[in-house]
Design a protein around this motif. Structure first.
Motif, PDB file in Angstrom:
ATOM      1  N   PRO A 100      -4.758   3.085  -1.479  1.00 56.03           N
ATOM      2  CA  PRO A 100      -3.946   2.027  -0.862  1.00 56.03           C
ATOM      3  C   PRO A 100      -2.714   2.581  -0.146  1.00 56.03           C
ATOM      4  N   SER A 101      -2.198   1.791   0.758  1.00 54.22           N
ATOM      5  CA  SER A 101      -0.982   2.166   1.481  1.00 54.22           C
ATOM      6  C   SER A 101       0.169   2.376   0.491  1.00 54.22           C
ATOM      7  N   GLY A 102       0.885   3.490   0.656  1.00 54.71           N
ATOM      8  CA  GLY A 102       2.050   3.759  -0.184  1.00 54.71           C
ATOM      9  C   GLY A 102       1.743   4.496  -1.479  1.00 54.71           C
ATOM     10  N   VAL A 103       0.470   4.797  -1.716  1.00 51.86           N
ATOM     11  CA  VAL A 103       0.108   5.450  -2.979  1.00 51.86           C
ATOM     12  C   VAL A 103       0.526   6.926  -2.998  1.00 51.86           C
ATOM     13  N   GLY A 104       0.693   7.494  -1.785  1.00 50.29           N
ATOM     14  CA  GLY A 104       1.138   8.893  -1.723  1.00 50.29           C
ATOM     15  C   GLY A 104       0.132   9.847  -1.085  1.00 50.29           C
ATOM     16  N   LYS A 105      -0.749   9.332  -0.221  1.00 46.82           N
ATOM     17  CA  LYS A 105      -1.766  10.189   0.420  1.00 46.82           C
ATOM     18  C   LYS A 105      -1.104  11.299   1.230  1.00 46.82           C
ATOM     19  N   ASP A 106      -0.173  10.902   2.108  1.00 44.78           N
ATOM     20  CA  ASP A 106       0.506  11.902   2.950  1.00 44.78           C
ATOM     21  C   ASP A 106       1.283  12.899   2.096  1.00 44.78           C
ATOM     22  N   THR A 107       1.930  12.397   1.051  1.00 41.97           N
ATOM     23  CA  THR A 107       2.761  13.258   0.195  1.00 41.97           C
ATOM     24  C   THR A 107       1.886  14.294  -0.534  1.00 41.97           C
ATOM     25  N   VAL A 108       0.763  13.824  -1.088  1.00 40.78           N
ATOM     26  CA  VAL A 108      -0.151  14.737  -1.793  1.00 40.78           C
ATOM     27  C   VAL A 108      -0.720  15.767  -0.814  1.00 40.78           C
ATOM     28  N   LEU A 187     -10.007  15.026   4.976  1.00 41.10           N
ATOM     29  CA  LEU A 187      -9.844  13.837   5.813  1.00 41.10           C
ATOM     30  C   LEU A 187      -9.014  12.821   5.039  1.00 41.10           C
ATOM     31  N   ARG A 188      -7.998  12.292   5.696  1.00 42.39           N
ATOM     32  CA  ARG A 188      -7.138  11.300   5.047  1.00 42.39           C
ATOM     33  C   ARG A 188      -7.400   9.976   5.745  1.00 42.39           C
ATOM     34  N   VAL A 189      -7.988   9.047   5.021  1.00 38.28           N
ATOM     35  CA  VAL A 189      -8.335   7.764   5.638  1.00 38.28           C
ATOM     36  C   VAL A 189      -7.953   6.605   4.715  1.00 38.28           C
ATOM     37  N   GLU A 220       6.996  -0.646  -5.802  1.00 36.29           N
ATOM     38  CA  GLU A 220       8.324   0.006  -5.788  1.00 36.29           C
ATOM     39  C   GLU A 220       8.353   1.165  -4.789  1.00 36.29           C
ATOM     40  N   ARG A 221       7.254   1.921  -4.752  1.00 32.53           N
ATOM     41  CA  ARG A 221       7.182   3.068  -3.842  1.00 32.53           C
ATOM     42  C   ARG A 221       7.228   2.618  -2.388  1.00 32.53           C
ATOM     43  N   LEU A 222       6.485   1.545  -2.115  1.00 32.54           N
ATOM     44  CA  LEU A 222       6.481   1.013  -0.739  1.00 32.54           C
ATOM     45  C   LEU A 222       7.856   0.507  -0.345  1.00 32.54           C
ATOM     46  N   GLU A 224      10.779   1.380  -1.603  1.00 33.34           N
ATOM     47  CA  GLU A 224      11.737   2.491  -1.477  1.00 33.34           C
ATOM     48  C   GLU A 224      11.519   3.309  -0.205  1.00 33.34           C
ATOM     49  N   ARG A 225      10.270   3.321   0.306  1.00 35.12           N
ATOM     50  CA  ARG A 225       9.985   4.082   1.534  1.00 35.12           C
ATOM     51  C   ARG A 225      10.715   3.473   2.734  1.00 35.12           C
ATOM     52  N   LYS A 226      10.950   2.157   2.696  1.00 37.48           N
ATOM     53  CA  LYS A 226      11.725   1.427   3.722  1.00 37.48           C
ATOM     54  C   LYS A 226      11.142   1.576   5.130  1.00 37.48           C
ATOM     55  N   VAL A 255      -4.774   9.807 -10.368  1.00 38.76           N
ATOM     56  CA  VAL A 255      -3.578   8.954 -10.482  1.00 38.76           C
ATOM     57  C   VAL A 255      -2.356   9.773 -10.045  1.00 38.76           C
ATOM     58  N   ASN A 256      -1.668   9.244  -9.035  1.00 36.66           N
ATOM     59  CA  ASN A 256      -0.432   9.873  -8.566  1.00 36.66           C
ATOM     60  C   ASN A 256       0.727   9.081  -9.165  1.00 36.66           C
ATOM     61  N   ALA A 257       1.104   9.455 -10.376  1.00 36.50           N
ATOM     62  CA  ALA A 257       2.115   8.673 -11.110  1.00 36.50           C
ATOM     63  C   ALA A 257       3.525   9.056 -10.675  1.00 36.50           C
ATOM     64  N   GLU A 258       4.428   8.115 -10.873  1.00 35.11           N
ATOM     65  CA  GLU A 258       5.844   8.296 -10.509  1.00 35.11           C
ATOM     66  C   GLU A 258       6.386   9.623 -11.062  1.00 35.11           C
ATOM     67  N   GLY A 259       6.892  10.467 -10.199  1.00 35.75           N
ATOM     68  CA  GLY A 259       7.488  11.735 -10.642  1.00 35.75           C
ATOM     69  C   GLY A 259       6.472  12.772 -11.091  1.00 35.75           C
ATOM     70  N   LYS A 260       5.171  12.471 -10.933  1.00 40.07           N
ATOM     71  CA  LYS A 260       4.117  13.410 -11.391  1.00 40.07           C
ATOM     72  C   LYS A 260       3.283  13.894 -10.206  1.00 40.07           C
ATOM     73  N   LEU A 261       3.951  14.088  -9.096  1.00 47.12           N
ATOM     74  CA  LEU A 261       3.240  14.499  -7.885  1.00 47.12           C
ATOM     75  C   LEU A 261       2.466  15.811  -8.101  1.00 47.12           C
TER      76      LEU A 261
HETATM   77  N1  LIG Z   1       4.236  10.935  -7.390  1.00 51.12           N
HETATM   78  C1  LIG Z   1       5.207  10.307  -6.705  1.00 51.12           C
HETATM   79  N2  LIG Z   1       6.331   9.938  -7.325  1.00 51.12           N
HETATM   80  C2  LIG Z   1       7.315   9.313  -6.657  1.00 51.12           C
HETATM   81  N3  LIG Z   1       7.268   8.998  -5.349  1.00 51.12           N
HETATM   82  C3  LIG Z   1       6.161   9.319  -4.663  1.00 51.12           C
HETATM   83  C4  LIG Z   1       5.071   9.994  -5.306  1.00 51.12           C
HETATM   84  N4  LIG Z   1       4.111  10.196  -4.370  1.00 51.12           N
HETATM   85  C5  LIG Z   1       4.576   9.674  -3.228  1.00 51.12           C
HETATM   86  N5  LIG Z   1       5.795   9.141  -3.391  1.00 51.12           N
HETATM   87  C6  LIG Z   1       6.629   8.439  -2.388  1.00 51.12           C
HETATM   88  O1  LIG Z   1       5.945   7.210  -2.110  1.00 51.12           O
HETATM   89  C7  LIG Z   1       6.101   6.861  -0.741  1.00 51.12           C
HETATM   90  C8  LIG Z   1       4.725   6.621  -0.115  1.00 51.12           C
HETATM   91  O2  LIG Z   1       4.058   7.869  -0.003  1.00 51.12           O
HETATM   92  P1  LIG Z   1       3.149   8.217   1.272  1.00 51.12           P
HETATM   93  O3  LIG Z   1       3.857   7.850   2.523  1.00 51.12           O
HETATM   94  O4  LIG Z   1       2.690   9.609   1.087  1.00 51.12           O
HETATM   95  O5  LIG Z   1       1.959   7.182   1.004  1.00 51.12           O
HETATM   96  P2  LIG Z   1       0.635   6.958   1.874  1.00 51.12           P
HETATM   97  O6  LIG Z   1      -0.437   6.673   0.889  1.00 51.12           O
HETATM   98  O7  LIG Z   1       0.418   8.100   2.791  1.00 51.12           O
HETATM   99  O8  LIG Z   1       1.031   5.640   2.653  1.00 51.12           O
HETATM  100  P3  LIG Z   1       0.401   5.015   4.031  1.00 51.12           P
HETATM  101  O9  LIG Z   1      -1.073   4.851   3.793  1.00 51.12           O
HETATM  102  O10 LIG Z   1       1.107   3.708   4.164  1.00 51.12           O
HETATM  103  O11 LIG Z   1       0.741   5.968   5.123  1.00 51.12           O
HETATM  104  C9  LIG Z   1       6.883   7.984  -0.080  1.00 51.12           C
HETATM  105  O12 LIG Z   1       8.233   7.570   0.026  1.00 51.12           O
HETATM  106  C10 LIG Z   1       6.730   9.150  -1.036  1.00 51.12           C
HETATM  107  O13 LIG Z   1       7.832  10.010  -0.997  1.00 51.12           O
END
Ligand SMILES: Nc1ncnc2c1ncn2[C@@H]1O[C@H](COP(=O)(O)OP(=O)(O)OP(=O)(O)O)[C@@H](O)[C@H]1O
Length: 286
Positions: A100-108, A187-189, A220-222, A224-226, A255-261
């Motif tokens: 889902p959007s905001g789960v952290g795909k780009d970050t991972v 691939l990130r989709v 909360e993640r979504l 905070e991303r603003k 599972v990409n848990a809060e603070g457990k990237l």
């Molecule tokens: N494990 C984590 N703990 C805390 N914050 C995280 C974690 N992983 C990602 N985030 C934060 O969550 C927000 C969303 O992450 P990201 O943009 O990577 O999501 P995404 O899945 O790529 O979203 P989209 O599909 O909308 O592009 C970012 O602000 C990122 O810094």
């Protein structure tokens, strides 16, 4: 004195004649060694002087060095040892990361990029305008709507979709080029894209669903991303609720848990390692 006696006693036990145990434990002893056992047939303890002779003979019988031993083993077997790999190298892998959007795909993916240079992260083509800080060819290939639709007509995209009003698609040539060089492809989709890719690639690619630990954590993640306004947030949250139902169509859930990237990234790496070690490899053809 005690040590000398115990040495002698243990040698006596091992060299006890007709012991099936002794024969089983030494199945490849040379004939010469068995003769030595025979030599001590008596049930009386072996004299100490004799037992130390046995050890000396044993050392002298050993080949002089490893190379000589290898050569002699080759000569006995009648063929040279093969240094080629026992198993063929693993196939290049296609890893689809979705969630889902905001789960952290780009970050991972950003972290994976830092830790693994055997991966190629496909740069998606998009018709959306470039945002400040983005780089053409690195974040996306930015093209106009017309250019994007031409790519569709020429069948240059593996998959494409209209995402929140903008086209996004995966160029085939990039995948082919990097697979030919031996890279694994990431691939990130979004979930919709993963569904389409599953239809196209079937089990030839590995599908990883990235999840948050809870809906609350995702929201909360979504927030905070603003990067989304209130209405956009509502759409993404509603979509995320529906998307979680699709986890069953994936091979792995991480599972990409809060603070457990770091743990999430490690788990994705483990998935890749396990896939590379599979006996029956996936084999994707694009
Ligand atoms: N494990 C984590 N703990 C805390 N914050 C995280 C974690 N992983 C990602 N985030 C934060 O969550 C927000 C969303 O992450 P990201 O943009 O990577 O999501 P995404 O899945 O790529 O979203 P989209 O599909 O909308 O592009 C970012 O602000 C990122 O810094």
């Amino acid at each position: 004195m005690f040590r000398r006696l115990s040495t002698s006693f243990s040698l006596y036990i091992i060299s006890k004649p007709k012991s099936p145990f002794a024969l089983q434990r030494n199945p490849i002893k040379s004939e010469k060694q068995y003769q030595r056992f025979d030599h001590s047939l008596s049930l009386t303890p072996t004299p100490l002087v004799f037992s130390s002779n046995i050890r000396m003979n044993h050392t002298q019988a050993a080949p002089v060095n490893k190379i000589e031993l290898l050569r002699s083993l080759e000569a006995s077997l009648g063929h040279a040892f093969d240094s080629n790999p026992v198993c063929p190298p693993p196939n290049p892998l296609i890893i689809v990361i979705s969630g889902p959007s905001g789960v952290g795909k780009d970050t991972v993916i950003k972290k994976l990029r830092e830790s693994r240079d055997s991966l190629h992260f496909v740069v998606t083509a998009t018709s959306r305008p470039m945002r400040p800080g983005e780089v053409n060819g690195k974040d996306y290939f930015f093209v106009s709507k017309e250019e994007f639709l031409q790519m569709v007509d020429k069948n240059e995209l593996l998959e494409y979709a209209l995402v929140y009003g903008d086209y996004k698609g995966i160029p085939k040539t990039q995948i082919r080029e990097y697979m030919a060089k031996g890279y694994d492809i990431v691939l990130r989709v979004d979930i919709q894209g993963a569904r389409t890719l599953r239809r196209i690639l079937g089990d030839s690619a590995v599908f990883v669903f990235l999840a948050a630990e809870s809906e609350m954590a995702l929201v909360e993640r979504l927030v905070e991303r603003k990067t989304e306004n209130r209405e956009e947030l509502l759409v993404r949250i509603a979509t995320a609720r529906e998307e979680v139902q699709h986890v069953k169509n994936f091979d792995y859930v991480v599972v990409n848990a809060e603070g457990k990237l770091d743990s999430a990234v490690k788990l994705v790496e483990s998935v890749i390692d396990a896939e590379k070690a599979k006996v029956r490899q996936r084999s994707a053809v694009i």
